[in-house]
Scaffold this active site. Structure first.
Site, PDB file in Angstrom:
ATOM      1  N   LYS A 309       1.048  -1.189   0.102  1.00  0.00           N
ATOM      2  CA  LYS A 309       0.056   0.007  -0.142  1.00  0.00           C
ATOM      3  C   LYS A 309       0.672   1.277   0.063  1.00  0.00           C
ATOM      4  CE  LYS A 309      -3.751  -2.390   2.510  1.00  0.00           C
ATOM      5  NZ  LYS A 309      -4.961  -2.189   1.663  1.00  0.00           N
ATOM      6  N   ARG A 383      -9.750 -12.036   1.714  1.00  0.00           N
ATOM      7  CA  ARG A 383     -10.683 -12.955   1.280  1.00  0.00           C
ATOM      8  C   ARG A 383      -9.960 -14.417   1.158  1.00  0.00           C
ATOM      9  NH1 ARG A 383     -10.633  -9.978  -4.594  1.00  0.00           N
ATOM     10  NH2 ARG A 383     -10.573  -8.406  -2.899  1.00  0.00           N
TER      11      ARG A 383
END
Length: 528
Positions: A309, A383
């Site tokens: 990020k 996920r």
């Protein structure tokens, strides 16, 4: 917990004192719920049918049709002052509008506040929670101030006891402050008297709300702490301590056990950190029906991995375990109120770090289900850990319903912002039930399409972990659906952006929101 709030249920009869039996009963109720705090600052809320003789402030209410309880609770000269203030500030009773005056000496209070309630027919639980939170923010004094909240004389769409309990709930939720890292940490420290003819019923109803608050505060505390303070290991330690004495079974699987159980996805996400991955299962069996599973994402810090990020939002990634905090808080809330439900909370936990041992883009990993997953982006890690936890829960417990909750995608924020969580399911009954629960507790859900699964195709694996196009929130939900068995009813809540707030509003102070605890508890207790 770093914030303590207490409630004392006082019964007053006209011209009579509390008898000793009532005092002892209240004391033991407080002990039972762990609410007594000796020597600590705290906001207190009392239910009574008599206003204080000398309060700091008195809160009254007016509907948009000019009705309310002002005239019945002030003398003529005070009413004239309120009317003048209303004219000056164009106060008409609109929802959450307010005016205040310095009270005359005859009023037995220093300040009178009038809050607008809007249309009486539209004032429900959610609105009452917001009003309570508004009151909490009005009186955030360091020193104790006695505040009378007068509800007598009001008629709304909910009964008097639920109105009183819901406003008290909003006051306590709004009074939360996280102070662990502050050198000087004044917290709201007011004594609220909720004055209602239905005070005894309200105090009884409030006990379930108090249990929910404990779950919310636990979730907020976990999200608010430094990532170095809340790792997979310390999350489990804090969770175990918070659940001590409650009727729950706890199982914890360490990094080696996760690998041995072929949870390849969960293991892979944590392999770049020194801690490795963990899986925590908490089972609260308050009923004999087939279990309902709650699976919450627990990335205790997310660097993005090798797809690191680069945006300033990385500073918020200590909150990437808000889904796990929410299901933990929900189970605590259910257990404290002895809810008649059978619930399993699964919390896959990992840190998504960059190191020589970390997962790298292009890796193909085999999940517990046997499906192989091509890792096209290491920042789509939530996920992955959810998939293995979902599969384990279904095989081990055979739940009738499984609900996921996760800070899963930035796409969700772009789609619906932070005022709604995104809801995905092809089960109409689940959709309606969860949306109704969200509306009742000011945690609204917006239904987004469960589609674009074809975008997850991979040449060399059964699926990829991100879509080659399409809306990211939907493709992420479709990825999770690959790990839902055909006979399991399922819904997914993407709470990205809703887990933290930088501003204080009503019952939600700045910081960790505890989003999902109230919603899930409401939904579960409705279907019990």
């Amino acid at each position: 917990m770093f914030f303590t709030t207490t409630i004392t249920c006082l019964q007053k009869r006209a011209q009579q004192h509390l008898n000793m039996l009532t005092v002892l009963t209240a004391f033991f109720v407080l002990l039972l719920f762990g609410l007594l705090s000796f020597g600590a600052k705290a906001t207190t809320v009392n239910f009574t049918n008599t206003a204080s003789d000398n309060s700091f402030a008195r809160v009254l209410f007016q509907f948009s049709d000019k009705n309310g309880n002002v005239s019945a609770n002030v003398d003529g000269s005070t009413k004239e002052l309120i009317d003048k203030a209303s004219d000056i500030h164009d106060f008409s009773g609109e929802f959450q509008s307010s005016i205040s005056i310095v009270a005359p000496a005859s009023a037995n209070t220093q300040k009178i506040v009038v809050i607008g309630l809007g249309e009486a027919s539209e004032l429900g639980r959610a609105e009452a929670n917001a009003i309570g939170g508004q009151i909490a923010q009005m009186f955030t004094h360091e020193d104790v101030q006695a505040v009378d909240v007068i509800l007598e004389g009001l008629t709304t769409s909910i009964d008097d006891s639920l109105l009183a309990a819901s406003i008290a709930h909003g006051i306590n939720l709004g009074s939360y402050r996280f102070t662990k890292y502050l050198q000087s940490a004044p917290t709201p420290n007011n004594n609220y008297q909720i004055v209602s003819n239905a005070f005894q019923e309200a105090s009884d109803q409030y006990l379930s709300f108090r249990a929910i608050e404990n779950g919310v505060f636990l979730a907020r505390d976990l999200v608010n702490q430094n990532a170095r303070d809340i790792t997979p290991v310390t999350f489990i330690e804090a969770a175990t301590e918070a659940l001590e004495g409650l009727n729950v079974d706890i199982k914890v699987f360490d990094n080696k056990q996760i690998a041995d159980m072929n949870m390849g996805l969960l293991h892979a996400v944590g392999q770049g950190s020194q801690t490795g991955s963990r899986l925590m299962i908490v089972h609260y069996k308050g009923g004999n029906d087939k279990a309902i599973a709650l699976v919450g994402k627990g990335i205790t810090f997310d660097t993005g991995g090798y797809n690191i990020k680069t945006h300033e939002s990385i500073a918020l990634m200590k909150g990437d375990m808000a889904g796990a905090a929410a299901v933990l808080g929900t189970v605590k809330a259910l257990a404290e109120q002895n809810a008649k439900v059978n619930v399993i909370a699964a919390m896959p936990l990992a840190e998504n770090m960059v190191s020589e041992t970390a997962l790298v883009p292009g890796d193909i990993i085999t999940s517990m289900s046997g499906k192989s997953v091509e890792i096209k982006n290491t920042d789509a890690e939530g996920r992955l850990i959810m998939a293995d936890a979902m599969w384990h829960v279904q095989k081990e417990y055979e739940p009738q319903i499984m609900i996921n909750i996760a800070t899963l995608t930035g796409s969700k924020i772009r789609a619906v912002g932070d005022r709604y969580a995104a809801l995905f399911s092809d089960d109409d009954e689940l959709l309606q039930g969860l949306q109704n629960a969200g509306e009742l507790v000011n945690e609204p859900l917006w239904h987004l399409p469960l589609a674009y699964g074809d975008m997850l195709k991979s040449t060399h694996a059964d699926t990829s972990n991100i879509g080659s196009g399409g809306p990211g929130a939907s493709t992420a939900a479709m990825f999770l659906k690959l790990f839902v068995e055909e006979d399991t009813r399922w819904a997914h809540l993407d709470i990205a952006g809703s887990e933290l707030t930088t501003t204080t509003k009503n019952e939600v102070p700045a910081g960790g929101v505890g989003y999902g605890v109230r919603l899930l508890t409401q939904w579960l207790t409705e279907i019990e």
